[in-house]
Design an enzyme around this catalytic site. Sequence first.
Site, PDB file in Angstrom:
ATOM      1  N   ASN A   7      -8.920  -3.616   2.686  1.00  0.00           N
ATOM      2  CA  ASN A   7      -8.146  -3.525   1.442  1.00  0.00           C
ATOM      3  C   ASN A   7      -6.903  -2.705   1.763  1.00  0.00           C
ATOM      4  O   ASN A   7      -6.959  -1.477   1.827  1.00  0.00           O
ATOM      5  CB  ASN A   7      -8.981  -2.856   0.346  1.00  0.00           C
ATOM      6  CG  ASN A   7      -8.254  -2.755  -0.984  1.00  0.00           C
ATOM      7  OD1 ASN A   7      -7.068  -3.060  -1.088  1.00  0.00           O
ATOM      8  ND2 ASN A   7      -8.959  -2.300  -2.009  1.00  0.00           N
ATOM      9  N   ARG A  85      -8.740  -8.277   1.044  1.00  0.00           N
ATOM     10  CA  ARG A  85      -8.446  -8.289  -0.386  1.00  0.00           C
ATOM     11  C   ARG A  85      -6.947  -8.533  -0.566  1.00  0.00           C
ATOM     12  O   ARG A  85      -6.120  -7.817   0.001  1.00  0.00           O
ATOM     13  CB  ARG A  85      -8.810  -6.957  -1.031  1.00  0.00           C
ATOM     14  CG  ARG A  85      -8.498  -6.922  -2.523  1.00  0.00           C
ATOM     15  CD  ARG A  85      -8.374  -5.511  -3.042  1.00  0.00           C
ATOM     16  NE  ARG A  85      -8.029  -5.506  -4.458  1.00  0.00           N
ATOM     17  CZ  ARG A  85      -7.335  -4.553  -5.057  1.00  0.00           C
ATOM     18  NH1 ARG A  85      -6.878  -3.539  -4.348  1.00  0.00           N
ATOM     19  NH2 ARG A  85      -7.074  -4.618  -6.331  1.00  0.00           N
ATOM     20  N   HIS A 174      -9.107  -7.516 -10.865  1.00  0.00           N
ATOM     21  CA  HIS A 174     -10.476  -7.008 -10.679  1.00  0.00           C
ATOM     22  C   HIS A 174     -11.486  -8.149 -10.584  1.00  0.00           C
ATOM     23  O   HIS A 174     -12.674  -7.983 -10.862  1.00  0.00           O
ATOM     24  CB  HIS A 174     -10.898  -6.076 -11.835  1.00  0.00           C
ATOM     25  CG  HIS A 174     -10.127  -4.802 -11.915  1.00  0.00           C
ATOM     26  ND1 HIS A 174      -9.833  -4.204 -13.137  1.00  0.00           N
ATOM     27  CD2 HIS A 174      -9.583  -4.008 -10.976  1.00  0.00           C
ATOM     28  CE1 HIS A 174      -9.145  -3.107 -12.935  1.00  0.00           C
ATOM     29  NE2 HIS A 174      -8.974  -2.960 -11.618  1.00  0.00           N
ATOM     30  N   ARG A 235      -1.893   4.108 -16.688  1.00  0.00           N
ATOM     31  CA  ARG A 235      -1.264   2.932 -17.278  1.00  0.00           C
ATOM     32  C   ARG A 235      -1.525   2.888 -18.776  1.00  0.00           C
ATOM     33  O   ARG A 235      -2.629   3.207 -19.234  1.00  0.00           O
ATOM     34  CB  ARG A 235      -1.790   1.645 -16.634  1.00  0.00           C
ATOM     35  CG  ARG A 235      -1.497   1.522 -15.161  1.00  0.00           C
ATOM     36  CD  ARG A 235      -2.090   0.230 -14.619  1.00  0.00           C
ATOM     37  NE  ARG A 235      -2.242   0.303 -13.168  1.00  0.00           N
ATOM     38  CZ  ARG A 235      -3.195  -0.319 -12.490  1.00  0.00           C
ATOM     39  NH1 ARG A 235      -4.067  -1.083 -13.119  1.00  0.00           N
ATOM     40  NH2 ARG A 235      -3.271  -0.195 -11.176  1.00  0.00           N
ATOM     41  N   ARG A 279     -13.458  12.846 -15.680  1.00  0.00           N
ATOM     42  CA  ARG A 279     -14.355  14.004 -15.593  1.00  0.00           C
ATOM     43  C   ARG A 279     -13.657  15.261 -16.084  1.00  0.00           C
ATOM     44  O   ARG A 279     -14.236  16.050 -16.847  1.00  0.00           O
ATOM     45  CB  ARG A 279     -14.819  14.192 -14.148  1.00  0.00           C
ATOM     46  CG  ARG A 279     -15.681  13.060 -13.618  1.00  0.00           C
ATOM     47  CD  ARG A 279     -15.773  13.049 -12.114  1.00  0.00           C
ATOM     48  NE  ARG A 279     -14.460  12.827 -11.506  1.00  0.00           N
ATOM     49  CZ  ARG A 279     -14.259  12.678 -10.211  1.00  0.00           C
ATOM     50  NH1 ARG A 279     -15.294  12.738  -9.377  1.00  0.00           N
ATOM     51  NH2 ARG A 279     -13.056  12.481  -9.722  1.00  0.00           N
ATOM     52  N   GLU A 379     -17.218  -4.183  -4.278  1.00  0.00           N
ATOM     53  CA  GLU A 379     -16.216  -5.209  -3.990  1.00  0.00           C
ATOM     54  C   GLU A 379     -16.190  -5.568  -2.518  1.00  0.00           C
ATOM     55  O   GLU A 379     -15.914  -6.717  -2.155  1.00  0.00           O
ATOM     56  CB  GLU A 379     -14.851  -4.739  -4.475  1.00  0.00           C
ATOM     57  CG  GLU A 379     -14.768  -4.617  -5.994  1.00  0.00           C
ATOM     58  CD  GLU A 379     -13.445  -4.079  -6.489  1.00  0.00           C
ATOM     59  OE1 GLU A 379     -12.515  -4.889  -6.656  1.00  0.00           O
ATOM     60  OE2 GLU A 379     -13.334  -2.856  -6.688  1.00  0.00           O
TER      61      GLU A 379
END
Length: 396
Positions: A7, A85, A174, A235, A279, A379
């Site tokens: 990736n 990817r 995704h 975003r 978190r 993934e």
Amino acid sequence: MWTLVLNCGSSSVKFALLNLDDDRVGLSGLAERLGSAGASARLDIGGERRTVDLGGGSYAEAFAVLAGALDDLGVRAQVDAVGHRVVHGGERFHAPVRLTDEVLGEIRACVPLAPLHNPANIAGIEAAQAAFPDAAHVAVFDTAFHQTMPEVAYRYPVPGEWYRQHGVRRYGFHGTSHAYVAARGAQALGRPLTELNLVTAHLGNGCSVCAVAGGRSVDTSMGLTPLEGLVMGTRSGDVDPGLHDFVARQAGLSLSEVTSALNKESGLLGLSGLSNDMRELEEAAGRGHVGARLALDVFVYRLAKQMAGMAVALGRVDALVFTGGIGENSASVRAAVLARLGVLGAAADEAANRAAVRGQPGLISPPGALPALVVNTDEERMIAEQTRALLAEETA
């Protein structure tokens, strides 16, 4: 044989070496800060972790370190497939494809649709091809899974020539994660994927939901770019399109600067004024931080609204699936979302929901409620499986 999964980002390469025959992970790691003096690679080999300096920090140096690690393991000659990817495949790619010069040209043609991602994917592919010249290289596209969406779901209500000439439509992202957790969710429910209508929620720093009918994507929250849809780490997700012009004029910014702010300074970070890390925000909200509480509330509200909206695409919802860093670990977010989805018959089993953290998947709904599950995404494994499936088809 071993499958290497890559990736490649603009300043990083995430990698994993998988043997699907006996379910082994030979190594995994991350090369980061590529292009800078502080570039380094972290490798995890059989539980042993080490960090290697990368000098000039090029992709070639990163792959040289990776190749050296494979030599140390004695498996480099057994790496016969590399799965890459690739973020954007446009309308051209509906499935994984072996990388050729023609395919690379098609990926380059998609650069305007993913100017931050596809160039890095291409650079990584070329460096990996040089480092592993004898392996079969396969591209697995984030967008491919969503190419089954019907036109009513992917078309924007804009001038038709924008779509025909410039590809302005909803693509979704995704895809490998949504496909993987839908299949694993069906296994957990003990039902065939082809019989299920699922709403999957991939929740991390980037977030999206997907309506999966019989294993096929029929709608998703991301669109032309990964900016559309849910509130994310930095975003904005959905905003009024008129915001661009208004803010540009009021704040004296260019349209590019507004878009950059919506990508990098908005979402949880923008709402909280504190952090994009869920978190940290949950801890701060517990201490009474007003901005953190607002960010959490907006995140949950928008997420529940989008998940409920996916029922329109599906007709009926058989189960909800949560995944990603937030989806797999934030019991409080899941509980709040399920509470808002009572309209669909959803609810959380308090004890089961609390237990489903730190890598523990499972059913988190009580008997009689709409089933809700936590499924750990993988993934890298999905890319490896799709790479192997393509190569098996070619030799069948």
